[in-house]
Design a protein around this motif. Structure first.
Motif, PDB file in Angstrom:
ATOM      1  N   ASP A 107       1.307  -1.762  -4.857  1.00  0.00           N
ATOM      2  CA  ASP A 107       0.281  -0.897  -4.603  1.00  0.00           C
ATOM      3  C   ASP A 107      -0.344  -1.859  -6.010  1.00  0.00           C
ATOM      4  OD1 ASP A 107      -0.718   1.143  -3.029  1.00  0.00           O
ATOM      5  OD2 ASP A 107      -1.941   0.704  -4.902  1.00  0.00           O
ATOM      6  N   PHE A 130       6.092   8.677  15.574  1.00  0.00           N
ATOM      7  CA  PHE A 130       6.392   7.795  14.791  1.00  0.00           C
ATOM      8  C   PHE A 130       7.662   6.728  14.235  1.00  0.00           C
ATOM      9  CE2 PHE A 130       4.908   5.939  10.477  1.00  0.00           C
ATOM     10  CZ  PHE A 130       3.420   6.084  10.528  1.00  0.00           C
ATOM     11  N   TYR A 162      -7.481   5.321  18.222  1.00  0.00           N
ATOM     12  CA  TYR A 162      -6.272   6.290  18.973  1.00  0.00           C
ATOM     13  C   TYR A 162      -6.634   6.271  20.456  1.00  0.00           C
ATOM     14  CZ  TYR A 162      -2.839   6.963  14.954  1.00  0.00           C
ATOM     15  OH  TYR A 162      -3.122   6.851  13.427  1.00  0.00           O
ATOM     16  N   ILE A 170      -0.235   7.381   4.381  1.00  0.00           N
ATOM     17  CA  ILE A 170       0.665   6.554   5.219  1.00  0.00           C
ATOM     18  C   ILE A 170       2.077   6.137   5.157  1.00  0.00           C
ATOM     19  CG2 ILE A 170       0.112   4.617   6.378  1.00  0.00           C
ATOM     20  CD1 ILE A 170       0.196   8.225   8.574  1.00  0.00           C
ATOM     21  N   ASN A 173      -8.306   0.862   5.130  1.00  0.00           N
ATOM     22  CA  ASN A 173      -8.905  -1.065   6.482  1.00  0.00           C
ATOM     23  C   ASN A 173      -9.593  -1.508   5.771  1.00  0.00           C
ATOM     24  OD1 ASN A 173      -7.836   1.644   8.338  1.00  0.00           O
ATOM     25  ND2 ASN A 173     -10.423   2.625   8.370  1.00  0.00           N
ATOM     26  N   LYS A 201      -3.038   1.241  11.927  1.00  0.00           N
ATOM     27  CA  LYS A 201      -3.868   1.218  12.841  1.00  0.00           C
ATOM     28  C   LYS A 201      -5.055   1.426  12.033  1.00  0.00           C
ATOM     29  CE  LYS A 201      -5.588   4.668  13.657  1.00  0.00           C
ATOM     30  NZ  LYS A 201      -6.466   5.440  11.861  1.00  0.00           N
ATOM     31  N   PRO A 202      -6.517   0.997  12.154  1.00  0.00           N
ATOM     32  CA  PRO A 202      -7.143  -0.452  13.487  1.00  0.00           C
ATOM     33  C   PRO A 202      -6.502  -1.269  12.443  1.00  0.00           C
ATOM     34  CG  PRO A 202      -8.938   0.489  12.008  1.00  0.00           C
ATOM     35  CD  PRO A 202      -8.176   0.816  11.294  1.00  0.00           C
ATOM     36  N   GLY A 214       0.383  -1.387   0.170  1.00  0.00           N
ATOM     37  CA  GLY A 214      -0.109  -0.152   0.090  1.00  0.00           C
ATOM     38  C   GLY A 214       1.092   1.087  -0.049  1.00  0.00           C
ATOM     39  N   ALA A 215       1.146   2.393  -1.505  1.00  0.00           N
ATOM     40  CA  ALA A 215       1.862   3.107  -1.477  1.00  0.00           C
ATOM     41  C   ALA A 215       1.334   4.067  -1.101  1.00  0.00           C
ATOM     42  CB  ALA A 215       2.585   2.884  -2.886  1.00  0.00           C
ATOM     43  N   GLY A 216       0.087   4.591  -0.798  1.00  0.00           N
ATOM     44  CA  GLY A 216      -0.355   5.721   0.039  1.00  0.00           C
ATOM     45  C   GLY A 216      -0.063   6.538   0.671  1.00  0.00           C
ATOM     46  N   LYS A 276       7.727   4.531  16.642  1.00  0.00           N
ATOM     47  CA  LYS A 276       6.807   3.094  16.106  1.00  0.00           C
ATOM     48  C   LYS A 276       8.018   2.509  15.429  1.00  0.00           C
ATOM     49  CE  LYS A 276       3.739   3.699  13.402  1.00  0.00           C
ATOM     50  NZ  LYS A 276       2.324   3.817  12.828  1.00  0.00           N
ATOM     51  N   CYS A 325       0.209  -0.880   5.140  1.00  0.00           N
ATOM     52  CA  CYS A 325      -0.566   0.384   4.690  1.00  0.00           C
ATOM     53  C   CYS A 325      -1.803   0.608   4.007  1.00  0.00           C
ATOM     54  CB  CYS A 325       0.290   1.211   4.656  1.00  0.00           C
ATOM     55  SG  CYS A 325       2.278   1.823   5.271  1.00  0.00           S
ATOM     56  N   TYR A 332       0.696  -8.064  -4.200  1.00  0.00           N
ATOM     57  CA  TYR A 332       1.529  -7.971  -2.331  1.00  0.00           C
ATOM     58  C   TYR A 332       2.005  -9.619  -2.503  1.00  0.00           C
ATOM     59  CZ  TYR A 332      -2.480  -9.900  -0.817  1.00  0.00           C
ATOM     60  OH  TYR A 332      -3.691 -10.318  -0.288  1.00  0.00           O
TER      61      TYR A 332
HETATM   62  N1  LIG Z   1      -0.546   6.157  12.369  1.00  0.00           N
HETATM   63  C1  LIG Z   1      -1.318   6.384  11.504  1.00  0.00           C
HETATM   64  O1  LIG Z   1      -0.327   8.224  11.956  1.00  0.00           O
HETATM   65  C2  LIG Z   1      -1.414   6.914  10.195  1.00  0.00           C
HETATM   66  C3  LIG Z   1      -2.179   7.681   9.413  1.00  0.00           C
HETATM   67  C4  LIG Z   1      -2.902   7.694   8.664  1.00  0.00           C
HETATM   68  C5  LIG Z   1      -3.251   7.309   7.990  1.00  0.00           C
HETATM   69  N2  LIG Z   1      -3.101   5.493   8.926  1.00  0.00           N
HETATM   70  C6  LIG Z   1      -3.581   4.365   8.461  1.00  0.00           C
HETATM   71  O2  LIG Z   1      -3.122   3.567   7.256  1.00  0.00           O
HETATM   72  C7  LIG Z   1      -3.673   2.940   6.149  1.00  0.00           C
HETATM   73  C8  LIG Z   1      -3.885   3.913   5.042  1.00  0.00           C
HETATM   74  O3  LIG Z   1      -4.162   5.120   4.923  1.00  0.00           O
HETATM   75  P1  LIG Z   1      -3.061   6.235   3.924  1.00  0.00           P
HETATM   76  O4  LIG Z   1      -3.894   7.100   4.385  1.00  0.00           O
HETATM   77  O5  LIG Z   1      -2.360   5.855   3.948  1.00  0.00           O
HETATM   78  O6  LIG Z   1      -5.037   5.386   2.855  1.00  0.00           O
HETATM   79  P2  LIG Z   1      -4.598   5.704   1.304  1.00  0.00           P
HETATM   80  O7  LIG Z   1      -5.872   5.445   0.662  1.00  0.00           O
HETATM   81  O8  LIG Z   1      -3.501   6.800   0.689  1.00  0.00           O
HETATM   82  O9  LIG Z   1      -3.061   4.617   0.862  1.00  0.00           O
HETATM   83  C9  LIG Z   1      -3.914   3.404   0.217  1.00  0.00           C
HETATM   84  C10 LIG Z   1      -2.825   1.991  -0.241  1.00  0.00           C
HETATM   85  O10 LIG Z   1      -3.338   0.436   0.004  1.00  0.00           O
HETATM   86  C11 LIG Z   1      -2.979   0.686  -2.141  1.00  0.00           C
HETATM   87  N3  LIG Z   1      -4.366  -0.412  -1.805  1.00  0.00           N
HETATM   88  C12 LIG Z   1      -5.416  -0.276  -1.346  1.00  0.00           C
HETATM   89  N4  LIG Z   1      -5.549  -2.291  -1.330  1.00  0.00           N
HETATM   90  C13 LIG Z   1      -4.413  -3.298  -1.805  1.00  0.00           C
HETATM   91  C14 LIG Z   1      -3.790  -4.666  -1.646  1.00  0.00           C
HETATM   92  N5  LIG Z   1      -4.912  -5.094  -2.461  1.00  0.00           N
HETATM   93  N6  LIG Z   1      -2.408  -4.215  -2.128  1.00  0.00           N
HETATM   94  C15 LIG Z   1      -1.315  -3.116  -2.421  1.00  0.00           C
HETATM   95  N7  LIG Z   1      -1.843  -1.924  -2.323  1.00  0.00           N
HETATM   96  C16 LIG Z   1      -3.350  -2.099  -1.928  1.00  0.00           C
HETATM   97  C17 LIG Z   1      -4.293   1.921  -2.216  1.00  0.00           C
HETATM   98  O11 LIG Z   1      -3.700   1.343  -3.833  1.00  0.00           O
HETATM   99  C18 LIG Z   1      -3.492   3.148  -1.776  1.00  0.00           C
HETATM  100  O12 LIG Z   1      -2.938   3.479  -2.251  1.00  0.00           O
HETATM  101  C19 LIG Z   1      -5.171   3.477   6.705  1.00  0.00           C
HETATM  102  O13 LIG Z   1      -5.598   1.765   7.596  1.00  0.00           O
HETATM  103  C20 LIG Z   1      -5.028   4.373   7.922  1.00  0.00           C
HETATM  104  O14 LIG Z   1      -5.742   3.785   9.168  1.00  0.00           O
HETATM  105  C21 LIG Z   1      -2.571   5.117   9.741  1.00  0.00           C
END
Ligand SMILES: NC(=O)c1ccc[n+]([C@@H]2O[C@H](COP(=O)([O-])OP(=O)(O)OC[C@H]3O[C@@H](n4cnc5c(N)ncnc54)[C@H](O)[C@@H]3O)[C@@H](O)[C@H]2O)c1
Length: 355
Positions: free
Chosen positions: A38, A304, A185, A17, A79, A100-101, A13-15, A307, A76, A62
């Motif tokens: 991703d 972070f 949190y 976070i 959810n 999380k979660p 997951g390369a979004g 962690k 990453c 993946y």
């Molecule tokens: N710890 C923190 O401070 C914090 C902050 C923000 C988000 N988060 C958590 O991180 C997670 C991601 O949040 P985000 O803001 O990065 O979301 P996002 O939507 O920006 O990124 C998610 C990425 O996952 C990819 N993805 C989805 N399904 C996939 C799969 N099966 N295989 C490969 N890639 C896949 C998507 O294409 C997308 O690029 C959430 O669960 C969120 O709760 C945590």
């Protein structure tokens, strides 16, 4: 001289976070991101280029990445895509740092914890808030008996205007809204401070008045987001019955006509503690007194980094997981019950099978 054996990490997951993970891994000696996956075409390679992850390989699937030479993964994904990559990574013998979660369905949380045990691999959950030294201090006060028996607590938080967009407001990707985005949190922090008591029953309600409002959508997203696309909650409240006759009230909101839903605080038979103010209420010499605990500077970025460091150190040392999945099962059971209760408009029991 510390052992700095290279720890080879993959990111799924390369979004948003994932970037915070990649940047922190680069700052941990001996850790190296060697692969990124991703589902969106080109996203993994774009991420590798953006974060300068030299030599890292990009994958669209993946499962293919899990066959690469790596021993740990950061998961990453949004959810709704936490469960399958986590199970696959553990089954492939990788240690997992899952954002999380952990899960919303208790059955999925239990499956993940059991898979980690079977594989003898770590499952650590990404609650960096546990590295806030002020939260740690509060936990020490409660654990050392400073409050006596804690019989009541409130936690949560809220924003007056802060509904995110993107994948966070659609059930298909986020599963839930404010409760899962920011509420989890507060829930984790309160339960951790209280010593992870077992939940017995939950009575909850959720609503979506703001996310569904065309007026709010026009103001908040400049008209780019359509209220009809919003299908999660922007507000949630739960009355949680815990073991030993304790109660936790949880409140969270992404939007409301108010500034705050109140502080996180704990009431005990010997004292009280306000976590936001770091104020300890006690009764010394029969006088109602209060003491301010020393506050330490701490920010999201430091927590972070800690962690990621703690995860890499645990991988290198062979465990234990810094924030073990099995210690998040009570919170997961509460989330599961919260959504069931809100749907049924009634208190629901929490059944926690042995792991
Ligand atoms: N710890 C923190 O401070 C914090 C902050 C923000 C988000 N988060 C958590 O991180 C997670 C991601 O949040 P985000 O803001 O990065 O979301 P996002 O939507 O920006 O990124 C998610 C990425 O996952 C990819 N993805 C989805 N399904 C996939 C799969 N099966 N295989 C490969 N890639 C896949 C998507 O294409 C997308 O690029 C959430 O669960 C969120 O709760 C945590």
């Amino acid at each position: 001289m510390a052992d700095e054996r290279e720890i080879r990490v993959g990111i799924i997951g390369a979004g948003g976070i994932a970037g915070a993970h990649a940047e922190r891994y680069k700052r941990v000696p001996g850790a190296r991101v060697v692969a990124v996956a991703d589902v969106l075409p080109g996203r993994a390679q774009g991420f590798i280029d953006r974060y300068g992850l030299e030599g890292a390989r990009a994958y669209g699937d993946y499962r293919e990445m899990l066959r690469d030479d790596l021993e740990a993964v950061s998961i990453c994904t949004f959810n709704a895509a936490h469960y399958e990559p986590t199970m696959a990574a553990l089954e492939a013998g990788k240690h997992v740092l899952l954002e999380k979660p952990m899960a919303v369905r208790l059955s999925q949380g239990l499956d993940m914890v059991r898979a980690a045990r079977r594989a003898n691999r770590m499952l650590s959950i990404g609650f960096q808030s546990r590295y806030d030294p002020n939260v740690q201090q509060a936990r020490r006060v409660v654990h050392s008996g400073g409050l006596g028996k804690v019989y009541y607590a409130e936690t949560g938080g809220g924003r007056r205007k802060g509904i995110p967009g993107g994948t966070f407001v659609r059930k298909e990707t986020a599963v839930g809204g404010a409760v899962l985005d920011i509420g989890c949190y507060s829930l984790d922090t309160a339960l951790w401070i209280m010593g992870d008591p077992r939940p017995l029953a939950v009575s909850a309600t959720t609503s979506d008045y703001f996310g569904k409002s065309p007026v709010y959508a026009r103001q908040a997203w400049g008209g780019t987001m359509r209220p009809e696309d919003f299908d999660v909650e922007d507000f949630g409240v739960a009355f949680i019955r815990l073991e030993a006759d304790a109660v936790l009230v949880f409140k969270i909101s992404w939007a409301m006509h108010f500034d705050s839903l109140g502080h996180t605080f704990f009431l005990g038979t010997e004292g009280g503690l306000d976590l936001d103010q770091l104020r300890l209420y006690h009764d010394t010499y029969g006088l109602g007194a209060a003491t301010d605990l020393p506050r330490r500077d701490s920010n999201w970025g430091d927590q972070f980094l800690r962690k990621i460091q703690a995860f890499v150190e645990a991988v290198r040392d062979g465990g234990p997981a810094p924030i073990p999945g099995e210690r998040i099962l009570h919170a997961t059971a509460i989330l599961d019950a919260l959504y069931r209760s809100a749907a049924e408009r009634a208190e629901v029991k929490v059944e926690l099978p042995p792991v």
